[in-house]
Design an enzyme around this catalytic site. Structure first.
Site, mmCIF file in Angstrom:
data_model
loop_
_atom_site.group_PDB
_atom_site.id
_atom_site.type_symbol
_atom_site.label_atom_id
_atom_site.label_comp_id
_atom_site.label_asym_id
_atom_site.label_seq_id
_atom_site.Cartn_x
_atom_site.Cartn_y
_atom_site.Cartn_z
ATOM 1 N N TRP A 98 2.446 8.132 -4.853
ATOM 2 C CA TRP A 98 3.394 7.178 -4.252
ATOM 3 C C TRP A 98 4.537 6.829 -5.191
ATOM 4 O O TRP A 98 5.628 6.512 -4.748
ATOM 5 C CB TRP A 98 2.662 5.922 -3.765
ATOM 6 C CG TRP A 98 2.175 4.961 -4.812
ATOM 7 C CD1 TRP A 98 0.995 5.040 -5.492
ATOM 8 C CD2 TRP A 98 2.823 3.773 -5.261
ATOM 9 N NE1 TRP A 98 0.869 3.977 -6.347
ATOM 10 C CE2 TRP A 98 1.980 3.172 -6.233
ATOM 11 C CE3 TRP A 98 4.033 3.146 -4.958
ATOM 12 C CZ2 TRP A 98 2.311 1.979 -6.885
ATOM 13 C CZ3 TRP A 98 4.348 1.958 -5.607
ATOM 14 C CH2 TRP A 98 3.505 1.396 -6.557
ATOM 15 N N ASP A 126 -4.821 1.545 -6.927
ATOM 16 C CA ASP A 126 -3.469 1.221 -7.405
ATOM 17 C C ASP A 126 -3.423 -0.169 -8.019
ATOM 18 O O ASP A 126 -4.278 -1.005 -7.745
ATOM 19 C CB ASP A 126 -2.461 1.293 -6.247
ATOM 20 C CG ASP A 126 -2.800 0.294 -5.146
ATOM 21 O OD1 ASP A 126 -3.991 0.205 -4.783
ATOM 22 O OD2 ASP A 126 -1.898 -0.395 -4.654
ATOM 23 N N GLU A 127 -2.424 -0.368 -8.827
ATOM 24 C CA GLU A 127 -2.022 -1.680 -9.322
ATOM 25 C C GLU A 127 -3.212 -2.589 -9.632
ATOM 26 O O GLU A 127 -3.398 -3.613 -8.995
ATOM 27 C CB GLU A 127 -1.115 -2.354 -8.284
ATOM 28 C CG GLU A 127 0.139 -1.540 -8.002
ATOM 29 C CD GLU A 127 1.004 -2.127 -6.895
ATOM 30 O OE1 GLU A 127 2.234 -2.009 -7.008
ATOM 31 O OE2 GLU A 127 0.477 -2.694 -5.930
ATOM 32 N N HIS A 181 -6.271 -5.449 -5.861
ATOM 33 C CA HIS A 181 -5.941 -5.806 -4.461
ATOM 34 C C HIS A 181 -7.166 -6.334 -3.715
ATOM 35 O O HIS A 181 -7.399 -6.007 -2.556
ATOM 36 C CB HIS A 181 -5.359 -4.592 -3.729
ATOM 37 C CG HIS A 181 -3.965 -4.246 -4.169
ATOM 38 N ND1 HIS A 181 -2.846 -4.920 -3.731
ATOM 39 C CD2 HIS A 181 -3.513 -3.305 -5.042
ATOM 40 C CE1 HIS A 181 -1.763 -4.404 -4.298
ATOM 41 N NE2 HIS A 181 -2.139 -3.426 -5.111
ATOM 42 N N TRP A 188 4.072 -0.577 4.499
ATOM 43 C CA TRP A 188 3.504 -1.819 3.957
ATOM 44 C C TRP A 188 4.113 -2.981 4.741
ATOM 45 O O TRP A 188 5.283 -2.917 5.144
ATOM 46 C CB TRP A 188 3.824 -1.931 2.466
ATOM 47 C CG TRP A 188 3.234 -0.796 1.681
ATOM 48 C CD1 TRP A 188 3.888 0.289 1.206
ATOM 49 C CD2 TRP A 188 1.864 -0.626 1.314
ATOM 50 N NE1 TRP A 188 3.015 1.135 0.557
ATOM 51 C CE2 TRP A 188 1.772 0.584 0.605
ATOM 52 C CE3 TRP A 188 0.703 -1.386 1.506
ATOM 53 C CZ2 TRP A 188 0.557 1.060 0.082
ATOM 54 C CZ3 TRP A 188 -0.495 -0.915 0.989
ATOM 55 C CH2 TRP A 188 -0.562 0.288 0.288
ATOM 56 N N ASP A 223 -6.774 -6.082 1.435
ATOM 57 C CA ASP A 223 -5.826 -6.347 0.350
ATOM 58 C C ASP A 223 -5.964 -7.814 -0.045
ATOM 59 O O ASP A 223 -6.775 -8.550 0.537
ATOM 60 C CB ASP A 223 -4.388 -6.005 0.769
ATOM 61 C CG ASP A 223 -3.596 -5.406 -0.401
ATOM 62 O OD1 ASP A 223 -3.545 -6.074 -1.451
ATOM 63 O OD2 ASP A 223 -3.073 -4.287 -0.279
ATOM 64 N N GLU A 227 4.414 -6.525 4.124
ATOM 65 C CA GLU A 227 4.760 -7.864 3.625
ATOM 66 C C GLU A 227 5.851 -8.510 4.477
ATOM 67 O O GLU A 227 5.770 -9.690 4.817
ATOM 68 C CB GLU A 227 5.271 -7.782 2.176
ATOM 69 C CG GLU A 227 4.208 -7.483 1.137
ATOM 70 C CD GLU A 227 4.098 -5.993 0.822
ATOM 71 O OE1 GLU A 227 4.397 -5.162 1.713
ATOM 72 O OE2 GLU A 227 3.700 -5.656 -0.313
HETATM 73 C C1 TNX Z 1 3.181 -0.940 -3.746
HETATM 74 S S1 TNX Z 1 2.018 1.750 -2.881
HETATM 75 C C2 TNX Z 1 1.890 -1.087 -3.269
HETATM 76 C C3 TNX Z 1 1.618 -2.012 -2.146
HETATM 77 C C4 TNX Z 1 2.861 -2.757 -1.734
HETATM 78 C C5 TNX Z 1 4.050 -1.823 -1.738
HETATM 79 C C6 TNX Z 1 5.327 -2.430 -1.249
HETATM 80 C C7 TNX Z 1 0.812 1.032 -3.434
HETATM 81 C C8 TNX Z 1 -0.297 1.908 -3.675
HETATM 82 N N1 TNX Z 1 0.837 -0.306 -3.683
HETATM 83 O O1 TNX Z 1 0.581 -2.890 -2.487
HETATM 84 O O2 TNX Z 1 2.650 -3.290 -0.462
HETATM 85 O O3 TNX Z 1 4.255 -1.352 -3.052
HETATM 86 O O4 TNX Z 1 6.282 -1.458 -1.017
#
Ligand code: TNX
Length: 554
Positions: free
Chosen positions: A406, A333-334, A270, A482, A200, A484
């Site tokens: 998710w 993701d993201e 990420h 997760w 990540d 953090e």
């Molecule tokens: C979303 S779930 C994320 C993670 C974060 C998390 C915190 C996902 C695929 N991505 O990068 O750690 O939220 O809850």
């Protein structure tokens, strides 16, 4: 009285005396988590386990020998009894492990207790292992006593084939021993997939020989943001990674417990730790640093750079050598598209591939799909399949991809409707990094919103909007941890337990067997196992006053 009858009388009295001196008997209790599909108390005489009881496994079956050894270890932990493990067939005063149950479900087992013995019969070695877990969870924690097992017949099998738990080791790093302890926790809950989030923005955690800078540079950040993304940093270097041999050790450790390790290399977003190691893989060329904040970084792999695809393949090549799992998780993701929109290389590739924006998807979303497809094709060539976060539904769906839903269950529903396998991991029910109580100020080391034990328990992973045919695509359920705000492994235990118990019942038991009040009673028994293993489980449901106290972290 004749001498012989006198002797008999004395002997009888002596035996009676011995029996009365022998230890009291404690009862086993089949009120376990997850609740089995069928428990029938037969009313016959119980089986008494004493220190002479043996554990028997089939001759020449090393896997079943391992199973027998696990059972012996669990019994020793709970009762102090050192039962002898031998190979052979069905005998008296024994716990007999067998492998000839016929069932449509490969993980099924049957547990029969009668006066003579306990028989655990599995449809596979894995089935026997779950029978062993059930027997283990039925044990009282009792030293110096014999154990009485009421006569019973248990028929059991899991509802879902994929029963997962994820651990994020990037945001915070956990040692090899901690990861093994985590796997032990999964085994106790009949979970059979360990999703290992290995990369990540905040740290790259797995040795890749072709790209040594990933661990030399990418595994270490120069500090960590204090609190919830304030502008203050602790300036303490933080890092860690697993060598390939260590990762293989985890694969084997998990395999012995019938758990498959699914590695995740999260791409193309990420990836800031990788960019810090190889800046040429980013759109701007850097410099980048391993991220010290939480959230979603704009710095992502440059899709237009051919070296990026070479990098992805090089990494996945070694990942498949370490991890034999059929599935490899490639994230997705993201991934913000800010850099790609202004990057000449990415725009040139969009043109070359003739990717167009339309009312469904942007050209950049399609570019992400292109990157994911390259990874998928490479893995397909090695006989592997991909899992991606539900964002991968935003481009044209990659053939054969399994979706991990998710952001609620809607991604999983959409995937199933489109004929793709889905794993339900909705954050609202199954994010174990989220608060456990409504009293959120009381939980500084948590985020999101309240995901209480009861909330977790209430998830129905195959929603009614799906037809029976479509429901078959929901292959399983997973909770995510997760990290953090999870700085220590002891805090991992606090966040995961007892919510993992509720999860296990969603994954294993049929909906008509579930009952929250009954679950709480059975959880009381499971708690004894937690105590035995010294797990730092959250006390909220057991001690209401724990709500008012700050989190303890051993
Ligand atoms: C979303 S779930 C994320 C993670 C974060 C998390 C915190 C996902 C695929 N991505 O990068 O750690 O939220 O809850």
């Amino acid at each position: 009285m004749k001498n012989t009858s006198k002797a008999t009388l004395i002997l009888s009295l002596f035996i009676l005396f011995l029996v009365s001196c022998t230890t009291e008997v404690k009862n086993a209790d089949y009120k376990i988590v997850p609740v089995p599909q069928e428990v029938v108390m037969t009313g016959n005489a119980p089986f008494i386990m004493n220190s002479k009881t043996k554990i028997v496994y089939p001759v020449d079956n090393p896997q079943m020998q391992k199973n027998a050894d696990f059972l012996a270890k669990y019994i020793k932990e709970a009762t102090g009894k050192d039962l002898k493990v031998i190979s052979g067939g069905e005998i008296k005063n024994a716990i007999v492990l067998k492998l000839n149950l016929t069932s449509a479900n490969a993980e099924a087992y049957q547990l029969d207790v009668n006066q003579n013995n306990i028989v655990i019969n599995g449809a596979s070695e894995a089935g026997v292992f779950y029978g062993i877990q059930s027997l283990r969870k039925s044990l009282p924690i009792a030293r110096e006593t014999d154990i009485s097992f009421p006569a019973v017949q248990i028929k059991d099998y899991p509802r879902f084939a994929y029963r997962g738990m994820m651990l994020d080791v990037s945001r915070h790093f956990f040692t090899l021993d901690s990861v093994k302890r985590y796997i032990d926790m999964l085994a106790l809950h009949n979970i059979n997939r360990f999703h290992w989030h290995l990369s990540d923005d905040q740290g790259w955690r797995i040795e890749i020989k072709k790209y040594p800078e990933l661990t030399k540079v990418g595994s270490m950040r120069s500090g960590t943001v204090i609190g919830k993304n304030t502008d203050e940093y602790d300036d303490i270097p933080y890092g860690g990674f697993y060598t390939q041999n260590e990762a293989k050790e985890i694969v084997n450790y998990a395999k012995d417990r019938y758990i498959t390790v699914i590695p995740e290399i999260d791409l193309p977003g990420h990836m800031q730790a990788a960019l810090a190691s190889y800046p040429e893989l980013g759109c701007t060329g850097g410099p980048y640093e391993v991220w010290k904040r939480w959230g979603v970084s704009e710095e992502v792999l440059c899709a237009g750079n051919p070296q990026t695809i070479e990098f992805i393949e090089g990494v996945l090549d070694e990942i498949t050598e370490i991890f034999p799992s059929e599935y490899v998780h490639i994230g997705g993701d993201e991934c913000p598209k800010d850099r790609w929109k202004t990057c000449p290389k990415c725009q040139a590739l969009i043109k070359k591939l003739e990717l167009k924006s339309d009312k469904h998807h942007t050209a950049e979303a399609r570019l992400q799909n292109y990157v994911m497809s390259c990874a998928e094709k490479f893995l397909d060539g090695k006989g592997r399949r991909i899992i991606g976060w539900d964002e991968i539904l935003e481009g044209d769906l990659i053939p054969g991809a399994t979706i991990m839903s998710w952001r609620g269950t809607k991604g999983g529903v959409e995937a199933a409707k489109r004929g793709h396998e889905a794993i339900m991991a909705p954050n609202v029910y199954l994010y174990f990094d989220y608060y456990q109580t409504e009293n959120t100020e009381n939980e500084p080391l948590a985020m999101g919103f309240p995901v209480t034990l009861e909330k977790v328990y209430g998830l129905e992973p195959a929603p009614k909007v799906l037809t029976d045919e479509e429901k078959r695509y929901i292959i399983g359920v997973q909770a995510n941890l997760w990290a953090e705000y999870i700085p220590t492994f002891s805090h991992v235990e606090h966040m995961a337990l007892p919510r993992m118990a509720a999860l296990s019942e969603v994954q294993w038991s049929m909906p008509d067997k579930k009952d929250y009040e009954d679950f709480l009673i059975r959880l009381g028994n499971l708690k004894e196992q937690y105590n035995l293993k010294d797990y730092n489980y959250a006390k909220y449901v057991f001690e209401p006053q724990a709500l008012a106290a700050p989190i303890e972290d051993k």
